[in-house]
Design a protein around this motif. Structure first.
Motif, mmCIF file in Angstrom:
data_model
loop_
_atom_site.group_PDB
_atom_site.id
_atom_site.type_symbol
_atom_site.label_atom_id
_atom_site.label_comp_id
_atom_site.label_asym_id
_atom_site.label_seq_id
_atom_site.Cartn_x
_atom_site.Cartn_y
_atom_site.Cartn_z
ATOM 1 N N ASP A 125 58.465 88.370 -4.969
ATOM 2 C CA ASP A 125 58.042 89.247 -3.793
ATOM 3 C C ASP A 125 58.533 90.414 -3.523
ATOM 4 N N ARG A 132 50.435 92.066 -7.949
ATOM 5 C CA ARG A 132 50.517 90.551 -7.729
ATOM 6 C C ARG A 132 51.360 90.041 -8.630
ATOM 7 N N GLY A 190 54.498 81.800 -12.241
ATOM 8 C CA GLY A 190 55.230 82.200 -11.092
ATOM 9 C C GLY A 190 56.713 81.946 -11.393
ATOM 10 N N ARG A 230 52.181 83.328 -2.308
ATOM 11 C CA ARG A 230 53.408 83.247 -1.695
ATOM 12 C C ARG A 230 53.460 82.273 -0.631
ATOM 13 N N ASP A 231 52.538 82.414 0.301
ATOM 14 C CA ASP A 231 52.530 81.615 1.296
ATOM 15 C C ASP A 231 51.765 80.054 1.245
ATOM 16 N N GLU A 233 55.990 93.672 -3.002
ATOM 17 C CA GLU A 233 56.063 94.233 -1.756
ATOM 18 C C GLU A 233 56.686 95.480 -1.998
ATOM 19 N N GLU A 238 53.137 78.811 -2.765
ATOM 20 C CA GLU A 238 54.596 78.601 -2.966
ATOM 21 C C GLU A 238 55.191 78.797 -4.275
ATOM 22 N N HIS A 276 48.302 87.518 -4.181
ATOM 23 C CA HIS A 276 49.492 87.363 -4.115
ATOM 24 C C HIS A 276 50.157 86.755 -2.574
ATOM 25 N N THR A 283 55.086 90.684 -12.534
ATOM 26 C CA THR A 283 54.042 90.876 -11.824
ATOM 27 C C THR A 283 53.180 92.047 -12.563
ATOM 28 N N THR A 301 56.265 81.987 -5.805
ATOM 29 C CA THR A 301 56.934 83.234 -6.009
ATOM 30 C C THR A 301 58.154 83.278 -6.052
#
Ligand code: GLA
Length: 388
Positions: free
Chosen positions: A319, A335, A340, A308-309, A323, A312, A304, A345, A314
Motif C-alpha cells: 500500500d 497497483r 500480494g 486492498r479493501d 500510494e 485484503e 489496487h 507493484t 496488500t
C-alpha cells in the motif's frame, strides 16, 4: 552470462557430452488479479528477466541439481524413480514436481539429468520465479528427451505440479504467461476457456516500472489458499440462486442482484473483487485497444483499491509503495501485482518521470517501512527458448 553458467556447470558436473542452455522468463501481471481461479480474465506479460538453465541428459536415473541463487545448498540429488516433495529438497521440489507431472501425463522420464539454474528474477518478488522454473524444466525435458508437448501444455503441467506436488492451489496465469510469452505483447487470457489473444503494448513515452517491496513471502504460507476457498464458498452460495459456472460469469449488475445469497460479509467482498476485477480487465484491454492509456492507468489504480479493501491481500508495504507512486506526477497507473502479501507493484510511468519516481517513492518507502525498495524498468520478452 551464458559462458559463466557453462563454466560453472562444467566445474560441477564435468565438461563431457551434449550440454544445452535454456531460458524461461518471469512474468508481471498488468491487471486481472486473483481472477484466474475464478474463471475470469487476466492480462500478464512475460519479462526479459527470468531463469537460465544448463542441462545434460544422464544415462542413469540420477538427478543432480544446483542453483547459483542458493549456492550454500550445494548439489542436491534425487532420482527419477523417487519423486517426492521433501522439505530438504528445497527449490528442487519445483523441477522434481514437473518431472513427476510429466509422468502423470504418460510421459515418464526414464533417465536422469544434471541441471544448473540461475535466475535474475528477484526471489520472492511475486514475479513468478517458481513458475519460471517449472516452465523451464518442462521445456528442458521436452528438448532433452524429445517429448511432443506444446507450450500451452507446459503451462498446464507446471500448474498441475504446483497444485499437486507443491501444494499451492495457484491458477493458470503465471505458467501460461511464461510459456506463451511474446515480446512487446501482453496476453489477454480467458482462464475459463484458455482462449487468448496477444495485445501489443505500445506505451509511447512511458515505461513499465516494477517496484519490489523486499518483503519476502511464500505462497504456501500466505493466505492465498484461504482466499481461493472463500471464493469457492461464495460461488456455491450464488449458485443456489443462479446457474453460473464461475464468478467470472457475472457482470457487475448481476453481482449486485445476487450478492445477498452470500451469507457472510467478508465473502461478499471477496466475490465482489473477483467479479469487478474481471470486468475491469475487460475494460482495460478495450482501453488499450483505443490507445487510452490514461483509462488503463485508472483501472489499474481501481484494481489496487479493490485488492486492498475488498480482497485484503496488500499490506502496509504494497500500500505504501502504490500510494506513494500515485503522488508522483507522470505516473499513469500503479497497483500491486501477483498474489500480494508482499512482492512487487507494477506502475506505468512517463519516461521523463522515471528517475523522480524511483527517488521519491524509494525515499518515502524507506522512511515509512524502514528498509529499501528496489526498482526495475522492465521490457516484455518472449517465452521459453533454447539458447545453445
Ligand atoms: C499467484 C498465482 C496466480 C494468480 C495470482 C493472483 O501469482 O500463482 O495463479 O492467482 O497469484 O492473480
Amino acid at each position: 552470462m551464458q559462458t559463466k553458467l557453462m563454466e560453472k556447470f562444467k566445474e560441477l558436473f564435468g565438461a563431457e557430452g551434449d550440454i544445452r542452455v535454456y531460458f524461461a522468463p518471469g512474468r508481471v501481471n498488468l491487471i486481472g488479479e486473483h481472477t484466474d481461479y475464478n474463471g475470469g480474465h487476466v492480462f500478464p506479460c512475460a519479462l526479459t528477466i527470468g531463469t537460465y538453465g544448463v542441462a545434460r541428459k544422464r544415462e542413469d536415473k540420477t538427478l543432480r541439481f544446483y542453483s547459483m541463487n542458493f549456492e550454500h545448498l550445494g548439489v542436491l540429488e534425487s532420482s527419477v524413480e523417487d519423486l517426492k516433495q521433501e522439505k530438504e529438497a528445497d527449490w528442487t521440489n519445483y523441477p522434481k514436481g514437473v518431472i513427476w507431472a510429466f509422468g502423470q501425463r504418460e510421459m515418464k522420464v526414464e533417465q536422469g539429468m544434471d541441471l544448473l539454474l540461475f535466475g535474475n528474477i528477484p526471489n520472492g518478488s511475486g514475479l513468478s520465479s517458481s513458475a519460471s522454473v517449472e516452465v523451464l524444466t518442462g521445456y528442458i525435458l521436452k528438448d532433452l528427451f524429445g517429448f511432443d508437448v506444446s507450450n500451452q501444455d507446459l503451462a498446464l503441467i507446471g500448474q498441475y505440479s504446483e497444485n499437486n506436488f507443491n501444494g499451492v492451489n495457484c491458477g493458470i496465469m503465471d505458467q501460461f504467461a511464461i510459456a506463451m510469452g511474446k515480446a512487446d505483447h501482453a496476453i489477454f487470457l480467458d482462464t475459463a476457456t484458455l482462449r487468448y489473444e496477444y495485445a501489443p503494448i505500445k506505451l509511447t513515452g512511458a515505461k513499465i516500472v516494477i517496484s519490489c517491496t523486499n518483503k519476502k513471502r511464500g505462497l504456501g504460507d500466505s493466505k492465498y489458499n484461504e482466499r481461493r476457498s472463500e471464493c469457492e464458498t461464495a460461488l456455491a452460495e450464488i449458485q443456489e440462486v443462479v446457474g453460473i459456472n464461475s464468478l467470472g460469469d457475472l457482470s457487475e449488475e448481476q453481482f449486485e442482484q445476487y450478492q445477498s445469497a452470500i451469507k457472510d460479509e467478508t465473502r461478499i467482498r471477496r466475490a465482489k473483487h473477483a467479479v469487478y476485477e474481471n470486468q475491469r480487465t475487460l475494460k482495460a484491454v478495450e482501453a488499450l485497444q483505443k490507445q487510452d492509456v490514461n483509462l488503463f492507468g485508472e483501472l489499474m489504480n481501481a484494481s489496487h483499491v479493490s485488492l486492498r479493501d475488498d480482497y485484503e491481500v496488500t499490506g502496509v508495504e504494497l500500500d505504501t509503495m502504490v500510494e506513494e507512486a500515485w503522488k508522483v506526477e507522470g505516473v499513469i497507473g500503479s497497483r500491486m501485482t501477483g498474489a500480494g502479501f508482499g512482492g512487487c507493484t507494477v506502475s506505468i510511468v512517463k519516461e521523463e518521470a522515471v528517475e523522480t519516481f524511483k527517488e521519491q517513492v524509494g525515499k518515502a518507502y524507506k522512511d515509512k517501512i524502514g528498509y529499501a525498495a528496489d526498482f526495475y524498468v522492465v521490457d516484455i520478452g518472449d517465452g521459453p527458448a533454447r539458447l545453445a
